[in-house]
Design an enzyme around this catalytic site. Structure first.
Site, PDB file in Angstrom:
ATOM      1  CE  LYS A  70      -4.539   1.087   0.203  1.00 19.86           C
ATOM      2  NZ  LYS A  70      -5.693   0.313  -0.166  1.00 19.86           N
TER       3      LYS A  70
HETATM    4  P1  NAD Z   1     -12.860   8.004  -3.475  1.00 26.53           P
HETATM    5  O1  NAD Z   1     -11.722   9.315  -3.191  1.00 26.53           O
HETATM    6  O2  NAD Z   1     -13.221   7.781  -4.711  1.00 26.53           O
HETATM    7  O3  NAD Z   1     -14.019   8.463  -2.469  1.00 26.53           O
HETATM    8  C1  NAD Z   1     -14.122   8.633  -1.318  1.00 26.53           C
HETATM    9  C2  NAD Z   1     -15.569   9.161  -0.976  1.00 26.53           C
HETATM   10  O4  NAD Z   1     -15.784   9.452   0.502  1.00 26.53           O
HETATM   11  C3  NAD Z   1     -15.901  10.628  -1.451  1.00 26.53           C
HETATM   12  O5  NAD Z   1     -17.030  10.467  -2.057  1.00 26.53           O
HETATM   13  C4  NAD Z   1     -15.559  11.662  -0.442  1.00 26.53           C
HETATM   14  O6  NAD Z   1     -16.349  12.820  -0.342  1.00 26.53           O
HETATM   15  C5  NAD Z   1     -16.044  10.823   0.599  1.00 26.53           C
HETATM   16  N1  NAD Z   1     -15.635  10.889   2.261  1.00 26.53           N
HETATM   17  C6  NAD Z   1     -14.161  11.547   2.422  1.00 26.53           C
HETATM   18  N2  NAD Z   1     -14.384  12.075   3.750  1.00 26.53           N
HETATM   19  C7  NAD Z   1     -15.565  11.627   4.218  1.00 26.53           C
HETATM   20  C8  NAD Z   1     -16.294  11.850   5.392  1.00 26.53           C
HETATM   21  N3  NAD Z   1     -15.654  12.394   6.417  1.00 26.53           N
HETATM   22  N4  NAD Z   1     -17.650  11.512   5.611  1.00 26.53           N
HETATM   23  C9  NAD Z   1     -18.324  10.999   4.446  1.00 26.53           C
HETATM   24  N5  NAD Z   1     -17.641  10.764   3.211  1.00 26.53           N
HETATM   25  C10 NAD Z   1     -16.451  11.192   2.967  1.00 26.53           C
HETATM   26  O7  NAD Z   1     -12.203   6.521  -2.518  1.00 26.53           O
HETATM   27  P2  NAD Z   1     -12.602   5.041  -3.016  1.00 26.53           P
HETATM   28  O8  NAD Z   1     -11.802   4.767  -4.029  1.00 26.53           O
HETATM   29  O9  NAD Z   1     -14.132   5.097  -3.282  1.00 26.53           O
HETATM   30  O10 NAD Z   1     -12.397   4.566  -1.631  1.00 26.53           O
HETATM   31  C11 NAD Z   1     -13.161   4.372  -0.499  1.00 26.53           C
HETATM   32  C12 NAD Z   1     -12.756   3.537   0.541  1.00 26.53           C
HETATM   33  O11 NAD Z   1     -12.730   2.280  -0.171  1.00 26.53           O
HETATM   34  C13 NAD Z   1     -11.311   3.545   1.008  1.00 26.53           C
HETATM   35  O12 NAD Z   1     -11.360   3.036   2.195  1.00 26.53           O
HETATM   36  C14 NAD Z   1     -10.581   2.518   0.341  1.00 26.53           C
HETATM   37  O13 NAD Z   1      -9.611   2.146   0.715  1.00 26.53           O
HETATM   38  C15 NAD Z   1     -11.609   1.477   0.017  1.00 26.53           C
HETATM   39  N6  NAD Z   1     -11.308   0.703  -1.244  1.00 26.53           N
HETATM   40  C16 NAD Z   1     -11.383   1.017  -2.615  1.00 26.53           C
HETATM   41  C17 NAD Z   1     -11.079   0.239  -3.643  1.00 26.53           C
HETATM   42  C18 NAD Z   1     -10.915   0.842  -5.157  1.00 26.53           C
HETATM   43  O14 NAD Z   1     -10.929   0.158  -5.894  1.00 26.53           O
HETATM   44  N7  NAD Z   1     -11.067   2.141  -5.229  1.00 26.53           N
HETATM   45  C19 NAD Z   1     -10.946  -1.010  -3.473  1.00 26.53           C
HETATM   46  C20 NAD Z   1     -11.162  -1.562  -2.252  1.00 26.53           C
HETATM   47  C21 NAD Z   1     -11.198  -0.717  -1.033  1.00 26.53           C
END
Ligand code: NAD
Length: 412
Positions: free
Chosen positions: A107
């Site tokens: 990571k």
């Molecule tokens: P992203 O940056 O695309 O989206 C994050 C979202 O969370 C945004 O809508 C943002 O506005 C919102 N957010 C941020 N702070 C917030 C708060 N305090 N309250 C409410 N909403 C809030 O990120 P993502 O890729 O969607 O990742 C989200 C989660 O999923 C992370 O924990 C990441 O590790 C996990 N994840 C992502 C992937 C992937 O393929 N992108 C895969 C596995 C796990």
């Protein structure tokens, strides 16, 4: 991820690994060996801004290569620190083992508020991150992907920087734009997997998928696609929030019609809530899909859902997990629930290596079949050992990683 009374984020993952090791009767030395991070690199990133040079801190943690090259996203967030990156790198080891793809875990991150970066600054940060870490990256060493506040465009810049230094190797990173060696289907894969696992969990527990009410925290990559596919599968998304706040509609929000908005602040809604309140909405299924540590000792008494599907990584503290399970809430752990992302990354990586592209229908079919298999396997192990789903998922992955580690020989 916040440090709670249950310990740091990395310590919490290692507690789960130790617990699985004890069920499997593994030697303590072996559990310690597979829990430790193989390599950690901390870098400085001087960023030229209008106000002068600002020095950011960046990380890449390579947790394990026992089952293949390390794999894992890069996040840009102001709360990123080495403990969080270790925890997330380690979760990738267990996730890739659980779904049985030939990767280890890694990571990366940069401690920065990405919402305050211009596109050019963001490009500079990812290029510098790639340049400084070039010796430890590559299709057979460590393959990054998007995470919080990084996306397909960020991966395109990363790939371009990698090519300048090492030559053409599109398999050096996944989650790229489709027009630049990305795989059709990868962008939606995590959210699609979350939605499929949600439907499977409802069915497994004798509940109807049609009309089941869902609340989702996060409207980024994961939350947005999870919401869309939940709706396509017949569920009713009644609340959703992003960093700007949330909206509620008991009749069901039409996700397809708001799918392309930049921020939920731009959506017309009768009922608005603050971002964190979405976690407390009464619903059948709660999907935290934003940050880690959001359900903890401070708010666990206010959770009002029968099922929690962990779209984000580590959204529950260990104490909250224990308490909510004791109340009968079914919790599907992150390493299963959001594993569609790395499954999709595996499809992209193999297509890049073979220089062959799958149509999106094949991508979706393969994803659905493999997610179903991982789901079924976790349930089987949960029954076999009479344990919860998180413990079962860790039993499956810890056994696979321990076996691979031992088979590599004693002189590693
Ligand atoms: P992203 O940056 O695309 O989206 C994050 C979202 O969370 C945004 O809508 C943002 O506005 C919102 N957010 C941020 N702070 C917030 C708060 N305090 N309250 C409410 N909403 C809030 O990120 P993502 O890729 O969607 O990742 C989200 C989660 O999923 C992370 O924990 C990441 O590790 C996990 N994840 C992502 C992937 C992937 O393929 N992108 C895969 C596995 C796990």
């Amino acid at each position: 991820m916040t440090t709670t009374s249950s310990g740091s984020a990395f310590a919490q993952v290692n507690e789960l690994v130790a617990q699985a090791g004890s069920v499997l009767n593994l030697k303590k030395g072996l559990v310690d060996a597979i829990s430790a991070c193989e390599r950690e690199v901390t870098i400085s990133i001087p960023l030229h801004r209008d106000s002068g040079i600002e020095v950011l801190t960046g990380y890449r943690v390579q947790h394990s290569s026992a089952r293949g090259p390390r794999k894992g996203g890069i996040r840009f967030h102001q709360d990123v620190d080495i403990d969080e990156v270790r925890a997330l790198a380690s979760l990738m080891t267990w996730k890739t083992a659980l779904i049985d793809v030939p990767f280890g875990g890694g990571k990366g991150g940069v401690t920065v508020d990405a919402t305050k970066l211009t596109p050019l600054e963001k490009e500079e940060v990812i290029r510098r991150w790639t340049r400084t870490l070039i010796n430890v990256l590559g299709p057979n060493r460590d393959i990054p992907a998007p995470d919080l506040e990084t996306d397909a465009q960020t991966m395109a810049w990363l790939m371009d920087e990698f090519h300048r230094l090492e030559g053409f190797q599109p398999a050096c990173v996944t989650g790229k734009p489709v027009g630049l060696f990305g795989a059709p289907g990868r962008e939606e894969a995590t959210g699609r997997g979350v939605a499929q696992i949600t439907a499977a969990t409802l069915q497994q527990n004798g509940r109807k998928v049609e009309g089941a009410t869902v609340a989702i925290q996060g409207f980024g990559n994961v939350g947005r696609y999870a919401a869309l596919v939940c709706q396509e599968l017949g569920m009713k998304v009644i609340a959703i929030s992003d960093v700007s706040g949330g909206i509620v509609d008991k009749k069901g929000i039409d996700i397809a019609s708001i799918f392309n908005v930049k921020s939920l602040a731009d959506v017309q809604a009768d009922e608005r809530i603050v971002a964190a309140e979405v976690l407390e909405v009464k619903c059948d299924v709660l999907i935290p899909a934003a940050l880690g540590g959001v359900i903890n000792e401070n708010n666990m008494d206010k959770i009002n859902a029968d099922f929690i599907i962990e779209g984000a990584n580590q959204p529950l503290s260990i104490a909250a997990d224990r308490e909510l399970r004791a109340q009968g809430v079914v919790i599907v752990p992150d390493i299963l629930a959001n594993s569609g992302g790395v499954m999709g990354s595996y499809f992209e990586w193999t297509q890049n290596i073979q220089e062959f592209s799958w149509p999106i229908d094949k991508f979706r079919r393969e994803l659905d079949v493999r997610m179903e298999k991982a789901f079924g396997n976790v349930h089987k192990v949960s029954k076999k050992y009479s344990v919860d789903l998180r413990t079962a998922a860790f039993i499956v992955s810890v056994e696979r990683v321990a076996q691979a580690f031992e088979m590599r020989g004693s002189l590693v």
